[in-house]
Design an enzyme around this catalytic site. Structure first.
Site, PDB file in Angstrom:
ATOM      1  N   TRP A  69     -14.855   5.755  -3.574  1.00  0.00           N
ATOM      2  CA  TRP A  69     -14.602   4.968  -4.779  1.00  0.00           C
ATOM      3  C   TRP A  69     -15.561   5.289  -5.918  1.00  0.00           C
ATOM      4  O   TRP A  69     -15.165   5.353  -7.079  1.00  0.00           O
ATOM      5  CB  TRP A  69     -14.600   3.476  -4.446  1.00  0.00           C
TER       6      TRP A  69
ATOM      7  N   LYS B  67     -10.271  -8.707  -1.064  1.00  0.00           N
ATOM      8  CA  LYS B  67     -10.985  -8.461   0.185  1.00  0.00           C
ATOM      9  C   LYS B  67     -11.744  -9.708   0.649  1.00  0.00           C
ATOM     10  O   LYS B  67     -11.584 -10.147   1.765  1.00  0.00           O
ATOM     11  CB  LYS B  67     -11.930  -7.273   0.007  1.00  0.00           C
TER      12      LYS B  67
ATOM     13  N   ASP C 222     -19.801  -1.883  -8.578  1.00  0.00           N
ATOM     14  CA  ASP C 222     -18.501  -2.282  -8.039  1.00  0.00           C
ATOM     15  C   ASP C 222     -18.772  -2.958  -6.701  1.00  0.00           C
ATOM     16  O   ASP C 222     -19.242  -2.325  -5.753  1.00  0.00           O
ATOM     17  CB  ASP C 222     -17.629  -1.037  -7.858  1.00  0.00           C
TER      18      ASP C 222
END
Length: 412
Positions: free
Chosen positions: A115, A224, A200
């Site tokens: 990511w 999540k 992030d």
């Protein structure tokens, strides 16, 4: 026969039963309005109360100072790759405009997994569109290139952070927890305090305490640890929010100033997703807040890693000092994977397969004459995502299965 499912999915992920039951109870008639939350106008008083309560509880849980803005945005956390770039470049260009300085602006990316690598790729792709100041995307470190795999966080002494005393640095970016590779920072990277630090936190959002003051911007998708997919939360320092007319041309819906001025309601926000985030925040508060949930998460993760480390059949490839407490990646002999996953599903343990990502091919012009083709990776094995909502007892079920499977398959 039990219908209970053990959901080890990486996202959308498990939501506590008590939260789902409350949402079910309120689904047809929220707060005696005679309407579902999904039917409420985002301009209505009932939804305004939901939004304000959600902001208040997030502020309480994270101890967010007054000089930060909370935004609810759409498009998933991946959309923030562009939003972060556009808005923080704009903030740096506003600063440099005072002296009419058109020298290069640097953005630093600490790449420790899939990511953060994609975020750096997006910054590189967008860099050519910025007018006024050339943009340099600096990969401070890429652990796959440095160490051969995304299985560690290399020592900070090996990083090549840009010196803000000699360069105009807009921000330093990192992904706190790499969902795909199971790599998590155990401490905040040390950067010059004059440079905004961006993180992030999509896959470890509110899984442990975080010192907001150390960051210029924190963001994460909700799907999540905080509810269903559909909304991303952005916590950004107010001095980094600049007018839409300043800096790179950017879409209205990616502009932090537009969202802040309109209380995240420039258009219709994802009202139900925000409502669910609110319920999850209340659940966290009821369970003692971030300090208590962190203790529970550490205990769960230790149980699972201990089982993997003591096994001769299974292994955890990530170095111990970088292991994620949310996404536990592990391996077993390739020829046994199908049988292992089949047995897990028969026991109603789902979504244990490791991430398989065949990256799209991006082509973008670099300095007018070079073309870079990024062709990506395949990652197999297994991964158990054990987010806040996963009770310890369900981790115990997985550990018992690992032990049973190993007994049935003595190591060759």
């Amino acid at each position: 026969m039990s219908t209970h499912t053990y959901n080890f999915g990486a996202g959308p992920a498990k939501i506590p039963q008590s939260v789902l039951k409350r949402a079910q109870e309120e689904l047809l008639n929220y707060d005696n309005t005679g309407m579902s939350v999904m039917e409420l106008s985002h301009r209505s008083k009932p939804f305004g109360e939901i939004l304000n309560r959600t902001k208040s509880n997030l502020t309480k849980l994270m101890n967010i100072p007054d000089n930060y803005e909370i935004l609810f945005m759409q498009g998933g956390a991946t959309t923030q790759f562009a939003a972060v770039f556009y808005n923080l470049i704009a903030a740096k260009q506003k600063e440099l405009s005072k002296t009419k300085d058109n020298s290069p602006i640097v953005v630093d990316y600490i790449v420790t997994g899939a990511w953060s690598s994609k975020a750096a790729d997006e910054a590189q792709r967008l860099a050519e569109s910025v007018k006024g100041n050339p943009i340099v995307v600096n990969r401070v470190v890429d652990t796959k290139k440095a160490a051969g795999a995304y299985d560690r966080i290399t020592p900070e002494s090996t990083w090549s952070l840009t010196d803000p005393a000699k360069n105009h640095v807009a921000y330093v970016y990192y992904c706190d927890n790499e969902t795909v590779h199971g790599v998590e920072f155990q401490s905040v990277p040390k950067v010059n305090p004059s440079v905004p630090l961006v993180t992030d936190v999509s896959s470890n959002f509110l899984s442990r305490p975080i010192d907001v003051n150390k960051y210029g911007l924190i963001y994460g998708g909700a799907q999540k640890n905080l509810g269903p997919a559909g909304v991303s939360l952005v916590i950004v320092r107010k001095d980094l929010i600049v007018d839409l007319s300043v800096g790179p041309l950017r879409p209205l819906m990616l502009d932090f100033d537009t969202l802040a001025k309109n209380e995240s309601m420039y258009n219709t926000p994802p009202t139900f997703a925000i409502y669910m985030v609110g319920l999850m925040l209340e659940w966290l508060l009821e369970h003692g807040g971030l300090t208590e949930i962190a203790k529970k998460n550490e205990k769960k993760a230790n149980k699972l890693y201990d089982a993997l480390d003591s096994s001769k059949l299974f292994s955890a490839p990530v170095q111990k000092e970088a292991r994620s407490k949310m996404n536990v990646v592990f391996k077993l002999p390739k020829e046994l994977e199908a049988e292992f996953f089949k047995g897990a599903e028969e026991r109603r343990m789902v979504q244990l397969k490791g991430h398989r990502s065949v990256g799209k091919v991006f082509r973008y012009h670099v300095r007018l004459i070079r073309w870079l083709i990024v062709v990506l990776y395949v990652l197999g094995g297994a991964r158990a995502s054990i987010y806040n909502a996963m009770p310890e007892e369900e981790v115990d079920v997985l550990v018992a299965y690992l032990e049973q499977f190993e007994k049935e398959h003595p190591t060759i």
